[in-house]
Write a protein that holds these residues in place. Structure first.
Motif, PDB file in Angstrom:
ATOM      1  N   LEU A 137      -6.529  10.837  -0.160  1.00 58.72           N
ATOM      2  CA  LEU A 137      -6.264  11.190  -1.295  1.00 58.72           C
ATOM      3  C   LEU A 137      -5.693  13.236  -1.386  1.00 58.72           C
ATOM      4  CD1 LEU A 137      -9.170   9.321  -3.341  1.00 58.72           C
ATOM      5  CD2 LEU A 137      -6.330   9.171  -2.700  1.00 58.72           C
ATOM      6  N   LYS A 138      -6.534  13.741  -0.926  1.00 58.65           N
ATOM      7  CA  LYS A 138      -6.248  14.647  -0.720  1.00 58.65           C
ATOM      8  C   LYS A 138      -4.364  15.786   0.265  1.00 58.65           C
ATOM      9  CE  LYS A 138     -10.580  17.081   0.066  1.00 58.65           C
ATOM     10  NZ  LYS A 138     -11.540  17.730   1.178  1.00 58.65           N
ATOM     11  N   HIS A 163       1.319  16.071  -2.254  1.00 54.57           N
ATOM     12  CA  HIS A 163       2.693  15.854  -1.755  1.00 54.57           C
ATOM     13  C   HIS A 163       2.951  14.784  -3.473  1.00 54.57           C
ATOM     14  CE1 HIS A 163       3.633  14.213   2.285  1.00 54.57           C
ATOM     15  NE2 HIS A 163       2.690  13.753   2.284  1.00 54.57           N
ATOM     16  N   PHE A 164       1.997  14.922  -4.349  1.00 58.19           N
ATOM     17  CA  PHE A 164       2.164  15.029  -5.977  1.00 58.19           C
ATOM     18  C   PHE A 164       1.462  15.762  -6.672  1.00 58.19           C
ATOM     19  CE2 PHE A 164       0.170  14.583 -10.215  1.00 58.19           C
ATOM     20  CZ  PHE A 164       0.828  13.320 -10.458  1.00 58.19           C
ATOM     21  N   ASP A 165       1.773  17.078  -6.480  1.00 55.83           N
ATOM     22  CA  ASP A 165       1.618  18.416  -6.187  1.00 55.83           C
ATOM     23  C   ASP A 165       3.028  18.892  -6.993  1.00 55.83           C
ATOM     24  OD1 ASP A 165      -0.437  18.165  -8.270  1.00 55.83           O
ATOM     25  OD2 ASP A 165      -1.148  19.661  -6.469  1.00 55.83           O
ATOM     26  N   ILE A 211       0.936  -0.997  -0.138  1.00 55.12           N
ATOM     27  CA  ILE A 211      -0.454  -0.277  -0.268  1.00 55.12           C
ATOM     28  C   ILE A 211       1.319   1.191  -0.108  1.00 55.12           C
ATOM     29  CG2 ILE A 211      -2.009   1.235   1.539  1.00 55.12           C
ATOM     30  CD1 ILE A 211      -2.896  -0.722   0.297  1.00 55.12           C
ATOM     31  N   VAL A 212       0.617   2.335  -0.585  1.00 53.34           N
ATOM     32  CA  VAL A 212       1.029   3.562  -1.271  1.00 53.34           C
ATOM     33  C   VAL A 212       0.894   4.603   0.107  1.00 53.34           C
ATOM     34  CG1 VAL A 212       1.871   5.058  -2.588  1.00 53.34           C
ATOM     35  CG2 VAL A 212       1.671   2.734  -4.071  1.00 53.34           C
ATOM     36  N   THR A 213       1.850   4.410   1.144  1.00 55.02           N
ATOM     37  CA  THR A 213       1.465   5.304   2.717  1.00 55.02           C
ATOM     38  C   THR A 213       1.876   6.730   2.195  1.00 55.02           C
ATOM     39  OG1 THR A 213       3.488   5.357   3.647  1.00 55.02           O
ATOM     40  CG2 THR A 213       1.511   3.658   3.724  1.00 55.02           C
ATOM     41  N   GLU A 214       2.081   7.539   3.139  1.00 53.50           N
ATOM     42  CA  GLU A 214       2.051   9.257   2.634  1.00 53.50           C
ATOM     43  C   GLU A 214       4.151   9.403   2.716  1.00 53.50           C
ATOM     44  OE1 GLU A 214       0.752  12.823   4.403  1.00 53.50           O
ATOM     45  OE2 GLU A 214      -1.135  11.484   4.975  1.00 53.50           O
ATOM     46  N   LEU A 232      -1.719   3.943  -9.177  1.00 55.87           N
ATOM     47  CA  LEU A 232      -1.646   2.978  -8.447  1.00 55.87           C
ATOM     48  C   LEU A 232      -2.319   3.656  -6.875  1.00 55.87           C
ATOM     49  CD1 LEU A 232      -1.094   0.012  -7.501  1.00 55.87           C
ATOM     50  CD2 LEU A 232       0.737   0.884  -6.768  1.00 55.87           C
ATOM     51  N   ILE A 233      -2.319   4.380  -6.388  1.00 56.17           N
ATOM     52  CA  ILE A 233      -2.632   5.362  -4.968  1.00 56.17           C
ATOM     53  C   ILE A 233      -4.332   5.112  -4.922  1.00 56.17           C
ATOM     54  CG2 ILE A 233      -3.232   7.163  -3.876  1.00 56.17           C
ATOM     55  CD1 ILE A 233       0.065   7.428  -3.917  1.00 56.17           C
ATOM     56  N   LEU A 234      -4.900   5.555  -6.821  1.00 55.40           N
ATOM     57  CA  LEU A 234      -6.326   5.108  -6.836  1.00 55.40           C
ATOM     58  C   LEU A 234      -7.452   4.254  -6.519  1.00 55.40           C
ATOM     59  CD1 LEU A 234      -6.165   8.285  -9.284  1.00 55.40           C
ATOM     60  CD2 LEU A 234      -7.509   8.514  -7.208  1.00 55.40           C
ATOM     61  N   LEU A 235      -6.587   3.766  -7.551  1.00 55.75           N
ATOM     62  CA  LEU A 235      -7.127   2.043  -7.558  1.00 55.75           C
ATOM     63  C   LEU A 235      -6.447   1.568  -5.965  1.00 55.75           C
ATOM     64  CD1 LEU A 235      -7.725  -0.483  -9.478  1.00 55.75           C
ATOM     65  CD2 LEU A 235      -5.778  -1.057  -9.725  1.00 55.75           C
ATOM     66  N   GLN A 236      -5.482   1.507  -5.394  1.00 53.82           N
ATOM     67  CA  GLN A 236      -5.306   1.133  -4.222  1.00 53.82           C
ATOM     68  C   GLN A 236      -7.037   1.125  -2.858  1.00 53.82           C
ATOM     69  OE1 GLN A 236      -2.004   1.858  -2.872  1.00 53.82           O
ATOM     70  NE2 GLN A 236      -1.371  -0.418  -3.569  1.00 53.82           N
TER      71      GLN A 236
END
Length: 142
Positions: free
Chosen positions: A78-79, A84-86, A34-37, A55-59
């Protein structure tokens, strides 16, 4: 399509997927931690930022469907991960094969093995060590 897993084989038979699509699909249906922060940056470095976010969205969808997390927790996660993504930019690994050659490592398969070992160490150190620190770690492997 990955969301259709385990019925994927039946669905896939009737589709014409490119090799790129097949490869992406194979990636998404494989079992991943599981992808975490805290792990996002490591996984984004290895797999690419966009693929990791997908992958995060799917998980997250799977975890919601399995009632492993609440909708409120899923949205909050997700927020947070999107922040982090941005702002996250992949840093290049500080060493190259030329660095190993300059350290006296002979050309050949050993360069790739040592380079990968230092890169995995660098990732485990949160992508923080600079070139000098990576060279110091390399010296412990020689």
């Amino acid at each position: 399509l990955a969301a259709f897993h385990p019925a994927l084989l039946e669905v896939k038979v009737n589709l014409r997927l490119s090799k790129k699509q097949e490869s992406a699909l194979a990636f998404f249906v494989r079992s991943h931690a599981i992808v975490t922060e805290s792990s996002f940056k490591h996984q984004a470095y290895l797999w690419g930022k966009e693929k990791t976010f997908e992958l995060i969205l799917l998980q997250t969808a799977r975890r919601l469907a399995d009632s492993e997390i609440t909708l409120k927790d899923g949205v909050r996660f997700l927020k947070d991960i999107h922040r982090h993504f941005d702002r996250w930019v992949a840093l290049p690994f500080p060493l190259t094969g030329q660095d190993l050659l300059s350290q006296g490592v002979k050309e050949g398969e050993k360069i790739g093995i040592l380079l990968k070992a230092v890169e995995m160490w660098w990732i485990s150190q949160d992508l923080n060590p600079d070139r000098r620190a990576c060279l110091e770690y390399l010296s412990t492997l020689l």
